[in-house]
Scaffold this motif. Structure first.
Motif, PDB file in Angstrom:
ATOM      1  N   MET A   1      30.569  68.496   2.150  1.00  0.00           N
ATOM      2  CA  MET A   1      30.238  67.398   3.852  1.00  0.00           C
ATOM      3  C   MET A   1      29.150  65.764   2.899  1.00  0.00           C
ATOM      4  O   MET A   1      28.366  66.011   2.250  1.00  0.00           O
ATOM      5  N   PHE A   2      29.752  65.490   4.001  1.00  0.00           N
ATOM      6  CA  PHE A   2      28.781  63.730   3.500  1.00  0.00           C
ATOM      7  C   PHE A   2      28.566  63.856   4.941  1.00  0.00           C
ATOM      8  O   PHE A   2      29.250  63.257   5.985  1.00  0.00           O
ATOM      9  N   VAL A   3      26.729  63.131   5.333  1.00  0.00           N
ATOM     10  CA  VAL A   3      25.994  62.919   6.327  1.00  0.00           C
ATOM     11  C   VAL A   3      25.695  61.691   5.475  1.00  0.00           C
ATOM     12  O   VAL A   3      25.067  61.448   4.834  1.00  0.00           O
ATOM     13  N   ASP A   4      25.647  60.560   6.614  1.00  0.00           N
ATOM     14  CA  ASP A   4      25.272  59.578   6.513  1.00  0.00           C
ATOM     15  C   ASP A   4      24.583  59.033   8.275  1.00  0.00           C
ATOM     16  O   ASP A   4      24.970  59.066   9.027  1.00  0.00           O
ATOM     17  N   ILE A   5      23.761  58.708   7.671  1.00  0.00           N
ATOM     18  CA  ILE A   5      22.531  57.233   8.797  1.00  0.00           C
ATOM     19  C   ILE A   5      23.830  56.471   9.087  1.00  0.00           C
ATOM     20  O   ILE A   5      23.943  54.664   8.611  1.00  0.00           O
ATOM     21  N   ALA A   6      24.726  56.506  10.365  1.00  0.00           N
ATOM     22  CA  ALA A   6      24.858  55.013  10.714  1.00  0.00           C
ATOM     23  C   ALA A   6      24.381  53.529  11.276  1.00  0.00           C
ATOM     24  O   ALA A   6      22.556  53.709  11.345  1.00  0.00           O
ATOM     25  N   ASP A   7      24.271  52.295  10.385  1.00  0.00           N
ATOM     26  CA  ASP A   7      24.480  51.683  11.054  1.00  0.00           C
ATOM     27  C   ASP A   7      22.439  50.705  10.352  1.00  0.00           C
ATOM     28  O   ASP A   7      21.534  50.737  10.852  1.00  0.00           O
ATOM     29  N   ILE A  82      34.252  66.207   6.647  1.00  0.00           N
ATOM     30  CA  ILE A  82      34.277  67.520   6.027  1.00  0.00           C
ATOM     31  C   ILE A  82      35.307  68.281   5.009  1.00  0.00           C
ATOM     32  O   ILE A  82      35.771  67.327   5.800  1.00  0.00           O
ATOM     33  N   HIS A  83      35.388  69.093   3.952  1.00  0.00           N
ATOM     34  CA  HIS A  83      36.583  69.225   3.747  1.00  0.00           C
ATOM     35  C   HIS A  83      36.275  70.356   3.161  1.00  0.00           C
ATOM     36  O   HIS A  83      35.543  70.493   2.231  1.00  0.00           O
ATOM     37  N   HIS A  84      37.829  70.813   3.077  1.00  0.00           N
ATOM     38  CA  HIS A  84      37.290  72.169   1.526  1.00  0.00           C
ATOM     39  C   HIS A  84      38.127  71.859   0.770  1.00  0.00           C
ATOM     40  O   HIS A  84      39.923  71.614   1.193  1.00  0.00           O
ATOM     41  N   GLY A  85      37.779  72.406  -0.335  1.00  0.00           N
ATOM     42  CA  GLY A  85      38.803  72.415  -1.532  1.00  0.00           C
ATOM     43  C   GLY A  85      38.040  72.472  -3.048  1.00  0.00           C
ATOM     44  O   GLY A  85      36.839  72.381  -2.927  1.00  0.00           O
ATOM     45  N   ALA A  98      38.419  66.731  -3.331  1.00  0.00           N
ATOM     46  CA  ALA A  98      38.260  67.656  -2.431  1.00  0.00           C
ATOM     47  C   ALA A  98      36.387  66.353  -2.239  1.00  0.00           C
ATOM     48  O   ALA A  98      36.424  66.225  -0.958  1.00  0.00           O
ATOM     49  N   CYS A  99      35.753  65.966  -3.027  1.00  0.00           N
ATOM     50  CA  CYS A  99      35.496  65.186  -2.751  1.00  0.00           C
ATOM     51  C   CYS A  99      35.203  63.727  -1.959  1.00  0.00           C
ATOM     52  O   CYS A  99      34.827  62.750  -1.353  1.00  0.00           O
ATOM     53  N   ASN A 100      36.335  63.025  -3.032  1.00  0.00           N
ATOM     54  CA  ASN A 100      36.143  62.246  -2.556  1.00  0.00           C
ATOM     55  C   ASN A 100      37.334  61.893  -1.092  1.00  0.00           C
ATOM     56  O   ASN A 100      37.110  60.678   0.182  1.00  0.00           O
ATOM     57  N   VAL A 101      37.874  62.855  -0.381  1.00  0.00           N
ATOM     58  CA  VAL A 101      38.424  63.116   0.518  1.00  0.00           C
ATOM     59  C   VAL A 101      37.575  63.062   1.847  1.00  0.00           C
ATOM     60  O   VAL A 101      37.442  62.441   2.767  1.00  0.00           O
ATOM     61  N   ALA A 102      36.570  64.277   1.582  1.00  0.00           N
ATOM     62  CA  ALA A 102      35.390  64.259   2.018  1.00  0.00           C
ATOM     63  C   ALA A 102      34.619  63.197   2.335  1.00  0.00           C
ATOM     64  O   ALA A 102      34.032  62.242   3.839  1.00  0.00           O
ATOM     65  N   ALA A 103      33.957  62.316   1.724  1.00  0.00           N
ATOM     66  CA  ALA A 103      33.665  60.914   1.430  1.00  0.00           C
ATOM     67  C   ALA A 103      34.264  59.541   2.446  1.00  0.00           C
ATOM     68  O   ALA A 103      33.936  59.184   3.402  1.00  0.00           O
ATOM     69  N   THR A 117      38.988  67.824   8.124  1.00  0.00           N
ATOM     70  CA  THR A 117      40.216  67.725   7.410  1.00  0.00           C
ATOM     71  C   THR A 117      41.346  69.401   7.538  1.00  0.00           C
ATOM     72  O   THR A 117      40.028  70.401   8.831  1.00  0.00           O
ATOM     73  N   GLN A 118      42.720  69.093   8.221  1.00  0.00           N
ATOM     74  CA  GLN A 118      43.197  70.211   8.363  1.00  0.00           C
ATOM     75  C   GLN A 118      42.740  71.676   7.149  1.00  0.00           C
ATOM     76  O   GLN A 118      42.397  72.279   7.943  1.00  0.00           O
ATOM     77  N   ALA A 119      42.277  70.962   6.265  1.00  0.00           N
ATOM     78  CA  ALA A 119      41.748  72.285   5.055  1.00  0.00           C
ATOM     79  C   ALA A 119      40.502  73.062   5.442  1.00  0.00           C
ATOM     80  O   ALA A 119      40.955  74.179   5.131  1.00  0.00           O
ATOM     81  N   LEU A 120      39.956  72.138   6.461  1.00  0.00           N
ATOM     82  CA  LEU A 120      38.318  72.960   7.045  1.00  0.00           C
ATOM     83  C   LEU A 120      38.741  73.885   7.611  1.00  0.00           C
ATOM     84  O   LEU A 120      38.664  74.565   8.035  1.00  0.00           O
TER      85      LEU A 120
END
Length: 288
Positions: A1-7, A82-85, A98-103, A117-120
C-alpha cells in the motif's frame, strides 16, 4: 500500500512550513497507527506519505477505509493505492513489480479515493469484494498489458459512472525542446503555468484552480503539473479527458497521463470540438 497526503506542497504554501510540517507528522503518525491496528507494518515514510505491507488483502482494505474515514479530522485528503503480489524485501524497503504497480495506482487516485488492482480484488473476502467497483484498464510503464483498476466504494458515489478501457499515449517534443510556459484559456479566464505556478487542479468543484462549469466534467477531473521541463496532464475523472492537438488524432485519457505539447484543445468529460463548448479549454505551450 502507498498512501499520500494530497497536494501537500500547496499545504505548506497555505499554512506555512512549520505548521504544515507539524500537521504532516501528526497525520503520518495516525496512519502508522491504523496500519499497525490492521495487522500491517509501515516499511518507510515518504515525506508526505507511507509505504506499508499487510499479510492479507482484507487487512489492507480495512486499513485504507479507516484512513479515508479519518481524513476529515485533519482537514486533509488522502490518496491510497494497493496491489497484491510478491516483493523483494530489503533493508527498510521493498522492491519489485508489485511495489511499482501499487505506486502507480496511488498516483492516479483522486483526493479521498482508494484504488486497488484486480490482483488485490481477487484476494478479498466476498463482503469486501462487493465494495469495489471496476474502473479502467490502466497502461503502465514497463508492462505489456494494461492493469485493471478498481475503486473501493465510499458512502458518496454521486460522481459514479461506468468507465471504459484506458488508452495510454505519449506526445513528445523534438529532442532538446523544453516547454517552460503553458497558457490555459477558458471562457475569458487565462492561466499561465510555469515554475512559478507548477500545478493547476481542474474540475467542477469551486475549489479547483480552473473551475469547469460543465455537467460532463468531474468534480476532481484532472491536474496539470510542471515537471522536468514539461507539462504533464493526469486524468482522475469518470468520463475521461480528450486532447486535440494539431492534425493528430484525438487522444483519450482515462486514469492516465500525457505530456501537453504545442497547442490545441482539451475536453474535460467529452470530445473537444470547439473552444466555445463549456467543457473545453484551449492550451498553448511556449518553448525555451
Amino acid at each position: 500500500m502507498f498512501v499520500d497526503i494530497a497536494d501537500s506542497t500547496m499545504l505548506y504554501e497555505r499554512i506555512g512550513n512549520a505548521t504544515a510540517a507539524a500537521l504532516t507528522q501528526r497525520v503520518l503518525a495516525h496512519l502508522r497507527q491504523l496500519v499497525e491496528e490492521h495487522k500491517g507494518g509501515v516499511i518507510k515514510s515518504l515525506g508526505d506519505g507511507l509505504l506499508a505491507a499487510f499479510p492479507a488483502c482484507d487487512d489492507s482494505i480495512r486499513a485504507a477505509c479507516a484512513m479515508i474515514d479519518s481524513q476529515d479530522r485533519f482537514g486533509l485528503r488522502l490518496r491510497v493505492g494497493i496491489h497484491h503480489g510478491a516483493v523483494i524485501e530489503g533493508v527498510g524497503d521493498l522492491y519489485g513489480d508489485a511495489c511499482n504497480v501499487a505506486a502507480r495506482v496511488q498516483q492516479i487516485a483522486r483526493q479521498g479515493e482508494i484504488l486497488v488492482t484486480q490482483a488485490l480484488v481477487d484476494g478479498l473476502s466476498p463482503n469486501l469484494r462487493e465494495r469495489t467497483k471496476p474502473l479502467s484498464n490502466v497502461a503502465m510503464k514497463g508492462k505489456t498489458a494494461p492493469v485493471r483498476v478498481h475503486r473501493v466504494r465510499s458512502a458518496d458515489d454521486a460522481d459514479d459512472a461506468v468507465e471504459s478501457t484506458t488508452l495510454g499515449f505519449s506526445m513528445v517534443t523534438e529532442a532538446g525542446d523544453a516547454m517552460v510556459t503553458l497558457h490555459l484559456s477558458y471562457r475569458g479566464q487565462d492561466i499561465t503555468m510555469s515554475r512559478a505556478l507548477p500545478r493547476v487542479t481542474i474540475g467542477r468543484e469551486d475549489s479547483s484552480g480552473l473551475r469547469i462549469a460543465s455537467r460532463q466534467t468531474s468534480r476532481q477531473h484532472a491536474v496539470i503539473d510542471f515537471t522536468r521541463e514539461s507539462f504533464l496532464l493526469t486524468d482522475h475523472s469518470t468520463n475521461g479527458t480528450f486532447i486535440r492537438s494539431g492534425g493528430s488524432p484525438p487522444l483519450v485519457l482515462r486514469r492516465d497521463s500525457t505530456k501537453l505539447v504545442g497547442s490545441g484543445l482539451i475536453g474535460f468529460g467529452a470530445e473537444a470540438l470547439d473552444e466555445s463548448q463549456d467543457h473545453v479549454v484551449a492550451f498553448r505551450g511556449e518553448l525555451a
